[in-house]
Design a protein around this motif. Structure first.
Motif, mmCIF file in Angstrom:
data_model
loop_
_atom_site.group_PDB
_atom_site.id
_atom_site.type_symbol
_atom_site.label_atom_id
_atom_site.label_comp_id
_atom_site.label_asym_id
_atom_site.label_seq_id
_atom_site.Cartn_x
_atom_site.Cartn_y
_atom_site.Cartn_z
ATOM 1 N N HIS A 130 0.683 -1.250 -0.043
ATOM 2 C CA HIS A 130 0.001 -0.027 -0.034
ATOM 3 C C HIS A 130 1.030 1.186 -0.001
ATOM 4 N N SER A 133 0.800 3.702 -3.149
ATOM 5 C CA SER A 133 -0.225 4.427 -3.238
ATOM 6 C C SER A 133 -0.393 5.411 -2.440
ATOM 7 N N LEU A 136 1.761 8.034 -3.495
ATOM 8 C CA LEU A 136 1.165 8.942 -4.516
ATOM 9 C C LEU A 136 0.058 9.815 -4.273
ATOM 10 N N HIS A 164 -1.102 -4.630 -6.149
ATOM 11 C CA HIS A 164 -1.457 -3.210 -5.847
ATOM 12 C C HIS A 164 -0.280 -2.146 -5.950
ATOM 13 N N GLU A 167 -0.549 -1.167 -9.458
ATOM 14 C CA GLU A 167 -1.560 -0.127 -9.667
ATOM 15 C C GLU A 167 -1.065 1.273 -9.359
ATOM 16 N N ALA A 168 -0.396 1.179 -8.307
ATOM 17 C CA ALA A 168 0.289 2.514 -7.846
ATOM 18 C C ALA A 168 1.334 3.159 -9.151
ATOM 19 N N ALA A 171 -0.485 4.682 -11.872
ATOM 20 C CA ALA A 171 -1.121 5.819 -11.532
ATOM 21 C C ALA A 171 -0.229 6.754 -11.388
#
Lengths: 284, 318
Positions: A130, A133, A136, A164, A167-168, A171
């Motif tokens: 995490h 994220s 970010l 995960h 995904e970060a 992005a």
């Protein structure tokens, strides 16, 4: 405000200062795990040189004002390595050194994994995957407010098994989060064994590059390289930067080095004495 | 409130909430909205169209969306995170728990497609365990508007309440009940119909079935009190107790699994505070299916007839 370093010193002088600091960080973090009878020495030692460089040279932070809005942020996404973070925070004066003896104990400010309530901890981390994220989100907030701070995130190379993280990664590239700097502590061991056996990640830098990041690959125990590369990463514009740091799990304590068993194991009294000797040198 | 003169709703609560969010963006210049690639379904695009610099589309990656929202909120920003309930409360559950609720951050959840209101979409898109997951999390508060006005007012309540707030919204328009002037607050409720024989407590879309059930019961001389517990957590215990003092019987009906929904919460509350004949209606340890919303209400025991029958059973008049 910030770092303890005089910016007029040469790179050699800064690196020498940090190497000495890293010795103290290593000895204190092994000692605190010994006293707690619990904790994760391997990944804390592999990350020790980078985290020391950040807290004693790079990060603009103010121990008297831990929530200073313009500070640089640091997220230890591989939160189990928190003894290294707690040690640096205590040595920088965010809280008293005596707290280091309370790691993982009832009502301690030093929880088993980092939490936002602890002075100097920017955000709760430690359930893996995490931190990037969260970093970010902080980088986007800085952009929105027109701030110039950097957000540094330390990932483990086992941790990046988590989808995960990617995904970060995509992005952060989309949002051109150029004040976001990720480290991957590439010690090549995860909890159950070698990364290449458990879940091979291949060329980590190439993966981040493919996601649109500027990447660097370095020796994560060479202070001069660490300092120089962070300086370069800070100058990257238009995309986030990832520094893949090749490290040795358990670095500095020979019987822990490259042994996955020391991921989450606590040394006994003899092992502690041996570790201290090795960290400080035979003569001390 | 016009429980006796309901009018068809022209927009669903998901749209009403987002319309207010877009309006509120001009009142409060600080909050931002995160979306996960369904902005034209949640209607969060209404905000994004007006405030593009405050609108972050994170793509189809809900876990990252919520953890990134947490990172921004940790630095003092209020974030509305928008997607469907199944994804917020299941796929991104750990992000919601560990990084929003544990540090008690200002992230609000625009959670569309609550219960089986997306009936025709099927079980993959029906959030029928969301209330259980969200009410269980420390620091989380849970709101469920029944209609257009409630959705707009509860946007304000969510934004103005510190800490995490989950707002469950519906896919399709049903009916409108509330009027401008009806007030909403965290921990509040509305007694929609007064009665003395049985209390029917509910929230969201089932409010309209409960009102219908009260009509059926009235024809048989049973006076039902209908309470809209739009604030599911915290719920309005004071109003509930006052009602139970009058009626002495409670039926809870909700578009959710029976297990660990509001019915379980209120049965526990009643056992501790006021023991009354009790029944709860909801999904009986089963998933629903695709089909029309009305057919699902019938099949899964949540229609007005089912609610009225449950009330009569409690009063031993069935």
């Amino acid at each position: 405000m910030a770092s303890t370093q005089d910016r007029n010193r040469t790179l050699d002088e800064r690196a020498a200062f940090l190497s000495e600091k890293a010795r103290e960080v290593r000895s204190r973090l092994v000692d605190m795990i010994y006293k707690a009878k619990s904790g994760h020495p391997g990944g804390a030692l592999s990350a020790a040189d980078i985290v020391t460089a950040l807290y004693f040279d790079i990060l603009r932070v103010d121990p008297a004002n831990p929530r200073w809005p313009d500070r640089d942020r640091f997220l230890l996404s591989k939160g189990h390595a928190c003894p290294v973070l707690y040690t640096c925070l205590a040595m920088r004066g965010f809280f008293g050194l005596e707290h280091l003896d309370t790691l993982r104990q009832f009502e301690s400010i030093l929880q088993g994994h980092p939490i936002r309530k602890t002075p100097g901890i920017d955000m709760t981390t430690g359930s893996l995957g995490h931190g990037l994220s969260i970093g970010l989100g902080m980088a986007l907030e800085g952009k929105l407010r027109g701030k110039r701070y950097h957000v540094y995130v330390m990932l483990g190379d086992g941790e990046i098994n988590e989808g995960h993280v990617w995904e970060a990664a995509m992005a952060a590239a989309k949002f051109k989060a150029d004040r976001l700097i990720a480290f991957v502590d590439r010690n090549r061991l995860q909890m159950d064994g070698c990364c290449d056996d458990i879940m091979p990640m291949g060329d980590v830098a190439a993966k981040f590059k493919a996601f649109g990041w500027k990447t660097f690959e370095i020796d994560g125990h060479d202070m001069k390289t660490i300092l120089g590369t962070i300086e370069k990463a800070r100058r990257v514009r238009g995309r986030p930067a990832c520094i893949v740091a090749n490290t040795v799990k358990g670095k500095g304590v020979s019987y822990m080095e490259d042994r996955f068993e020391w991921h989450g194991k606590c040394p006994n009294a003899d092992e502690l004495a041996c570790a201290m000797k090795e960290i400080w040198g035979e003569d001390s | 409130m016009r429980p006796n003169a309901l009018t068809p709703a022209s927009i669903p609560t998901r749209r009403a909430f987002s319309e207010r969010m877009a309006e509120y963006g001009a009142i409060d210049g600080d909050f931002v909205v995160f979306e996960a690639d369904i902005g034209y379904s949640t209607f969060s695009h209404l905000f994004g169209d007006r405030f593009p610099e405050r609108y972050f589309n994170m793509g189809i990656a809900e876990g990252n969306m919520v953890s990134a929202a947490a990172g921004m909120a940790a630095d003092g920003r209020t974030v509305v995170a928008s997607t469907y309930g199944v994804f917020i409360t299941l796929r991104a559950l750990e992000s919601v728990r560990t990084f929003v609720c544990y540090p008690d951050l200002n992230v609000k959840f625009l959670s569309s497609h609550g219960g089986f209101t997306p009936a025709i979409d099927g079980v993959t898109h029906q959030a029928t365990e969301d209330i259980a997951n969200m009410t269980t999390l420390p620091n989380m508060k849970v709101l469920v508007p029944a209609d257009t006005w409630a959705a707009k007012k509860l946007f304000d309540v969510a934004l103005q309440t510190p800490g995490p707030v989950f707002v469950r919204l519906m896919r399709d328009p049903i009916l409108d009940l509330y009027e401008a002037g009806d007030a909403f607050r965290m921990g509040g409720s509305h007694v929609l119909l007064e009665g003395s024989d049985v209390t029917i407590a509910t929230y969201g879309d089932i409010v309209f079935e409960a009102i219908g059930a009260a009509g059926i019961l009235a024809k048989e001389g049973i006076r039902a009190e209908v309470i809209d517990l739009y604030s599911v957590k915290p719920f309005d215990a004071e109003t509930l107790l006052r009602s139970l003092d009058k009626t002495g019987a409670l039926v809870v009906a909700e578009n959710h699994q029976k297990r660990n929904g509001l019915g379980y919460e209120l049965s526990n509350f009643c056992l501790k505070n006021k023991v009354v004949p009790f029944d709860n209606l909801g999904l009986e340890d089963t998933f629903a299916e695709s089909g029309s919303y009305g057919k699902l209400l019938e099949k899964y025991g949540l229609s007005r007839d089912h609610i009225a029958a449950a009330a009569k059973r409690l009063l031993k008049r069935g």
